[in-house]
Enzyme design. Sequence first.
Site, PDB file in Angstrom:
ATOM      1  CE  LYS A 169      -1.697   2.580   3.114  1.00 31.56           C
ATOM      2  NZ  LYS A 169      -1.591   3.892   2.410  1.00 31.56           N
ATOM      3  N   GLY A 202      -5.743   5.098   1.386  1.00 33.47           N
ATOM      4  CA  GLY A 202      -5.600   5.880   2.594  1.00 33.47           C
ATOM      5  C   GLY A 202      -5.564   5.041   3.851  1.00 33.47           C
ATOM      6  N   GLY A 222       6.483   5.176   8.415  1.00 34.16           N
ATOM      7  CA  GLY A 222       5.650   6.366   8.467  1.00 34.16           C
ATOM      8  C   GLY A 222       5.816   7.089   9.783  1.00 34.16           C
ATOM      9  CD  GLU A 244      12.390   4.153   9.205  1.00 32.08           C
ATOM     10  OE1 GLU A 244      12.439   5.132   9.991  1.00 32.08           O
ATOM     11  OE2 GLU A 244      12.314   4.276   7.983  1.00 32.08           O
ATOM     12  CB  CYS A 278      12.554   8.998   8.721  1.00 32.21           C
ATOM     13  SG  CYS A 278      13.658   7.783   7.978  1.00 32.21           S
ATOM     14  CD  GLU A 372       9.644  13.125  11.783  1.00 33.33           C
ATOM     15  OE1 GLU A 372      10.444  12.459  11.101  1.00 33.33           O
ATOM     16  OE2 GLU A 372       8.558  12.676  12.193  1.00 33.33           O
ATOM     17  CB  VAL A 373      10.378  20.321  11.015  1.00 35.21           C
ATOM     18  CG1 VAL A 373       9.814  21.367  10.055  1.00 35.21           C
ATOM     19  CG2 VAL A 373      10.714  20.955  12.356  1.00 35.21           C
ATOM     20  CG  PHE A 374       8.742  14.899   7.294  1.00 33.82           C
ATOM     21  CD1 PHE A 374       9.608  14.038   7.933  1.00 33.82           C
ATOM     22  CD2 PHE A 374       8.150  14.478   6.111  1.00 33.82           C
ATOM     23  CE1 PHE A 374       9.888  12.776   7.416  1.00 33.82           C
ATOM     24  CE2 PHE A 374       8.430  13.227   5.572  1.00 33.82           C
ATOM     25  CZ  PHE A 374       9.300  12.374   6.234  1.00 33.82           C
TER      26      PHE A 374
END
Length: 477
Positions: A169, A202, A222, A244, A278, A372-374
Site C-alpha cells: 500500500k 488511505g 511512516g 520504522e 526520517c 519532527e518538522v519534515f
Amino acid sequence: MTWPDLTTGSSRPLKGPEHTVTEPATGETLGTVTLAAAEDVEPAAEAAHAAQADWARSPHFRRAAVLRRAGDLFDGHAALREWLVREAGSIPGKADFELHVAAQECYEAAALASRPAGQVLPTEEPRLSYTRRLPVGVVGVIAPFNAPLILSIRSVAPALALGNAVVLKPDPRTAVCGGLALAAVFAEAGLPDGLLQVLPGGAETGQALVTDPHIPVISFTGSTAAGRAVGEAAGRHLKRAHLELGGNSALVVLEDADLDAVTSTAAWGSFFHQGQICMTTGRHLVHASLYEEYVDRLAAHADALSVGDPHREQVQLGPLIDGGQLGKVRGLVDASTAGGARLAAGGTHERLFYRPTVLAEADDLTPAYTEEVFGPVAPVRSFTSAEEAVALATASPYGLAVGIVAPDPARALELADRIPTGIVHINDQTVNDEAVAPFGGVAASGTGARFGGEANLEAFTDLRWTTVRGDVARYPF
C-alpha cells in the site's frame, strides 16, 4: 509520462475513488489512478496467498533470477526517474539515488534466496535436530511518500526473494513511483502473477491490511503516531509489525571540529529532499566556542541554495509534497520565532517551495527543535561540555540516528555509546542508507533494525525447529 499502465497493480479492478496524480512543483495533472478501498484488501490478500505456495516451492535460483532482472531494470530507469522527480518532487540526484538503492536492494535480496536456511543443533536424543527458516506467507507493506521507491522496495524485494507474496500500500500522493512502478518492473522481470498486489489507498485501506487474516507480517514506514496505531492493531491480531517511524536526529559538533568541512554536511543533513526524510538532521548541537560562526556559515549556505521546479530547472531543493506539509512547516517555524528563536535564514516560501531555514537560539521551548518538522529547517543550539551534548542529544523521544563531528573518532564513538539510537555516523550527517546495512530506530523511532542485511531474514521468515529420528520414540508410560 505514459509509463507504467496506471490501471494495473492489482489482480482485479479497485473499488476506491479516482485520484488525480499531481506534480507538486506545478499543480499539473500527471495522470489518474483508482485508489483501493478497504474492501479491496481481502481479495488482494487472498490472491497473494493463493500464489505464494508455488513461489515458495520454486528453486532458489529462479527467485534470485527474478530479483536480479528487477535490479537491472531499476538501475537508471529513465521513465521512473522522471516520475520520481515530478510526482515526488525529487531533484534528479535524489531520484538517481533512489534508483541506485532500489537496484542494490534487489541484488542483495537475490543473494538472500540462496542463504543457508537454518542450523543443525546439538541434541540430547538419538535424532537429527535442526532449525529451518520458512517464508511467513504474505507480507503487508505500507510505505510513505518521501522516498517512495526506496521505502517500498526495501521490504518488497527481500520478502519476495525469501518466498513470500506481498500486498503493497503506497501513499496515494506517490501511488506511481512508490507502487504501480514496482508492479510494472517486477512483471517485466518475470515475477509470476498474483505475488505482488499494489493497493494505493488511505488510512482505512491500511487498517484493513493490518487486520487481514491472510497477512501475518506488516512492514510499516511512516509517522510515529500512525505507527503506534499499526503496532497496536497488529498486536491485537498477534501479528509481527516492523515499524520504522519518525525522527528528530541530532548532529553534534564538538569544539575541535573543522567548520570548513562541517557546513556542507550539516546543510545536506537538514535540507536534502526539502528535509522530508526520517533521518533528517532536526537538531544541530554545536559547542559554544563555534556556535556563532557555525550559525553564520550555515545561514549563508542556506541562502545560497536554489529552490525551484526540479523537472524544469537545475535546483538543489524542490517543492514540499503538498499544502498540508507546507502548513505544518510554516506553523512550526512561525511558532518558534514567536517563542524567541532567531530566524538566521529562510522562513519564507512561494507556493510549495519553502526556503532552507536556519533557526538560532533554539531551546526546549522551540517547537521546530523539539518536534519532527519534515521540512528544510535547521534549529541550532549550543552546549558547553560533552556531558551537556549527550544530555541534549538524548533528551528526545526519538532514537533514529545521530551524527558526531570530531577529529578524534574514538572520542566521538565514546559519546555515541551514550546516546540511544539505531544508527550512528561519525564525521557525517544523519541521512545515509545502504542496502547491505541494517536500518531502524529505537524508542519513538521504531522497533529496531528491521530492514537491510541480516535483519531481512528475521523480518520476513519464521524459524521452525525440526527433529528426525530413525525409530519411533518410546516413553515410560
